[in-house]
Structures are given as C-alpha cells and as structure tokens.
Design an enzyme around this catalytic site. Structure first.
Site, PDB file in Angstrom:
ATOM      1  CE  LYS A 117     -11.929   4.182   5.261  1.00  0.00           C
ATOM      2  NZ  LYS A 117     -11.072   3.165   5.883  1.00  0.00           N
TER       3      LYS A 117
ATOM      4  NE  ARG B 291      -9.536   6.890  10.777  1.00  0.00           N
ATOM      5  CZ  ARG B 291      -9.086   7.002   9.519  1.00  0.00           C
ATOM      6  NH1 ARG B 291      -9.366   8.075   8.806  1.00  0.00           N
ATOM      7  NH2 ARG B 291      -8.375   6.039   8.987  1.00  0.00           N
TER       8      ARG B 291
ATOM      9  NE  ARG C 215      -2.787   2.012   1.101  1.00  0.00           N
ATOM     10  CZ  ARG C 215      -3.856   2.467   1.766  1.00  0.00           C
ATOM     11  NH1 ARG C 215      -5.035   2.514   1.186  1.00  0.00           N
ATOM     12  NH2 ARG C 215      -3.748   2.858   3.012  1.00  0.00           N
TER      13      ARG C 215
ATOM     14  NE  ARG D 115      -1.254   6.116   3.690  1.00  0.00           N
ATOM     15  CZ  ARG D 115      -2.553   5.993   3.931  1.00  0.00           C
ATOM     16  NH1 ARG D 115      -3.421   5.988   2.919  1.00  0.00           N
ATOM     17  NH2 ARG D 115      -2.984   5.874   5.163  1.00  0.00           N
TER      18      ARG D 115
ATOM     19  NE  ARG E 286      -3.139   3.307   8.947  1.00  0.00           N
ATOM     20  CZ  ARG E 286      -2.863   2.970   7.684  1.00  0.00           C
ATOM     21  NH1 ARG E 286      -1.759   2.318   7.379  1.00  0.00           N
ATOM     22  NH2 ARG E 286      -3.707   3.288   6.744  1.00  0.00           N
TER      23      ARG E 286
END
Ligand code: AMP
Length: 368
Positions: A192, A267, A306, A312, A324
């Site tokens: 996204k 969400r 990533r 992160r 998640r």
C-alpha cells in the site's frame, strides 16, 4: 476521466458529434459566401482547430486573419477582454466571418465588434462551434452555431484550462465532484505504501498513512506516540477513538487537497463510519476502496525482508507479522463488505512488478 493541472474532466462531446456540427456549419457558410471571397477572422487561441476544419471545407476563395483575445483565467471569465494580437490586414468593404470556438457571456464578441466597427466592413457574421445560451448576456445575433451546450466549463478541441487540453480531439467537461478519495486497502505488506507514493504524484493527492503518523509520533515521543506504541509493537490495532481523532487532524491539515489516499485507514467499521462523516462535512465521500490482494505466505516473506532494513519491531518477528495478518482478516477484512455494499470495492492483484500494479490501480482510478 482526464486530469489537467489539479482538475478532473469527464468525456462530454465525441469527436464524431463535433465533426458533424462543423460540417453542418460549413455547408451553410459555403452557401452564403461561396462567391464573396470572405475573410475568415479566427479568434485565437481556442478557435484554431474549428477554424482549420471550416476553412478546409470552404470551396470558394477566401482569406484568413487572426485576432488573439483573452478573457478567461482558470475556469472563470474575468469580465475584461485583452487584445493580445490585433488585426494585420484591412477589412474595409470585406465580408467577414468571425470564427469562434465558444460563445458564452459574449464579452469577447463585444470586443471583436468594437475592433470591426473601425474597419468599415461590408458585413459581418459570427460562426461558433459551441454556444452557451444560458451564459450569453449580449444581443448580437449568432449566425452559425455548431451546437448549444449547457453552462459547463469545457476543454478540448482547441479549448484549454490554463493552457492544457487544447490538443484533445473530443470535448471534456469539468467534473463537479472534484475530490478523489481513495482507501488503499490490503493486508500488511501488500504494498500500500509503495503504491501510494506513485499514486499521490500521478493524481496529485495527499497521502495519509496512519502507520506512518503513529511512527512519527512515537519517534517524537508525543502523548499520542506513547499511547500508540504498546499496541503497535504487538501488532494490535490502536483504539478507534485515538486513531479517528488523529486521522481527522491529518485531514484538517490539508484543506485545499485535491483528494486523499488513506493508507491503513479505515481498519474497523467504526473508522469507516467516522471517515464517511468526516468527508461528508467536506461535501465529498470515499470514491473507491482499492484492495491489493496478496497471498499470506508472500506477505510474510515480504515483511521479513522489509524488517531487515526498516527498523520496525513489528516487521522483525514472524509471530507478530502473522498476528497483524490475522487481525487484518479478523477485524479489517469485514470492511470489504462495507464498501461492496456501496459499490465502491475494487480488488486489484497485488503480485507482480511495482509498475504493473500501479498500472492496474490507475485503470481503476481512471474509470471512477
Ligand atoms: P501499518 O504501517 O499500516 O502496517 O500500521 C502499523 C501499525 O499501526 C498497525 O499494526 C497498528 O498497530 C497501527 N495502526 C495503523 N493504522 C491503524 C488504524 N487505522 N487503526 C488502528 N491501528 C492502526
């Protein structure tokens, strides 16, 4: 739909209809002027395209002259006409056919009339491809009209919006609902953020990533950041009240936006309802939910990759990543139904090269 500068335009008059209108005008002009060697006085810039066609269809002798006038800035007439290029031949005793692309208020015609008054022409007539009867405020009769149109701002076939659009072979009108508000949807790792970065440039939209805003607040140790951190580190959703307030503040920071890309929001159904209310206040709404569809195993792989460089915490641990994704299906995927009901859901295959996916999404946006 097309975009010129920051505005959107939708197809309005086809090339075929324009051609028929011009042929009909040309037939009458031929009948009236065949043996009179008229001067076609073309009003620049907009009339160059229609003039070219009419003059090609004229079968007698003729001359062509130009004046360049300007009364529009943006989509509004200024009420004042400036002569940017004046006449360069004498029109004394000549039969003059003024060729206009469009007559709306008539103030440009008035200015031309003033110019011609000094010229002692034998006679003068006005030909215009488009005429807006509802905008017309003058009394000069218009002798040849291609077609009458309502009072919309149009571009194409010689007409421009701040310089652009003259080359379009059909005519477009300004879209009334001018904001494009996209909900970019999909599980974590669907791409996204990556896609939003391309789309915001292409469509001149403001990109709001709730995840990024939270991370920014965590980095700067704001009260919001401290509150959000515990949820985020576990891959849980930050409570709705906090998230909705934060999103509202981000939208308010951009009062002149052309539209938004909401990335990571809504969400939950409560967030979707809050978003609808927020946009309603701005007399707009969600244009589309664009959902990137990607297999779970591809997502886990992408996010672990990533996590090696993103710093992160929620990307570094496979269990948190799976949580998640699980939360996405448990709590977030229900939003598909929410937007399906409103006929705003568009699924897009999120696997492939970045540019291929951008192209797939662009196709959806262009069809809105
Ligand atoms: P993202 O960068 O979109 O993957 O979001 C990272 C994390 O930020 C999520 O796992 C949530 O903890 C939090 N977050 C982002 N957007 C929202 C939202 N709309 N509602 C609740 N929590 C959110």
């Amino acid at each position: 739909m097309i975009q010129l500068h920051e505005l959107k335009f939708e197809p309005f008059i086809s090339e075929e209809k324009i051609n028929i209108a011009i042929e009909n005008m040309a037939i009458k002009i031929n009948q009236d002027y065949y043996d009179k060697t008229p001067v076609f006085l073309v009003v620049l810039n907009g009339a160059f395209m229609v003039a070219s066609e009419i003059i090609k269809l004229f079968k007698g002798d003729c001359e062509v002259a130009f004046v360049k006038l300007e009364s529009y800035k943006g989509t509004e007439t200024t009420g004042k006409v400036e002569t940017l290029v004046g006449l360069n031949l004498s029109l004394e005793n000549r039969h003059v056919v003024i060729i206009e692309d469009i007559v709306d208020t008539g103030i440009t015609l008035e200015a031309i009339n003033k110019i011609l008054k000094k010229e002692n022409v034998a006679d003068q007539k006005i030909a215009t491809l488009f005429f807006k009867p509802n905008a017309y405020q003058k009394n000069f009769s218009i002798n040849y009209i291609g077609m009458e149109i309502p009072n919309d701002f149009i571009v194409g076939y010689g007409l421009d919006y701040n310089g652009l659009g003259r080359n379009l072979s059909e005519v477009y009108k300004l879209k009334k609902e001018n904001m494009t508000n996209l909900v970019l949807f999909g599980p974590p790792g669907a791409g996204k953020g990556t896609q939003a970065n391309f789309l915001k440039e292409k469509y001149k939209l403001v990109h709001i990533s709730t995840g990024d805003v939270f991370r920014y607040n965590i980095k700067n140790e704001t009260a919001l950041g401290v509150h959000a951190k515990s949820f985020m580190d576990q891959g849980q959703l930050v409570p709705d009240k906090v998230t909705i307030e934060m999103l509202g503040a981000e939208v308010d920071k951009n009062p002149d936006a052309n539209g938004f890309i909401f990335d990571g929001f809504p969400r939950t159904v409560a967030q979707a309802e809050a978003l609808a209310d927020l946009l309603k206040e701005k007399k707009t709404g969600v244009s589309a939910m664009i959902a990137l569809e990607v297999d779970d195993e591809v997502l886990v792989e992408r996010l672990l990759e990533r996590g090696k460089t993103s710093g992160r915490k929620d990307d570094a641990d496979e269990a948190i990543i799976r949580n998640r994704i699980h939360i996405y299906y448990e709590e977030t995927a229900i939003l598909k139904q929410f937007y399906l009901k409103e006929d705003k859901y568009y699924g897009v295959d999120g696997v492939g090269s970045i540019s291929d996916i951008t192209e797939r999404i662009s196709k959806v946006i262009d069809s809105l």
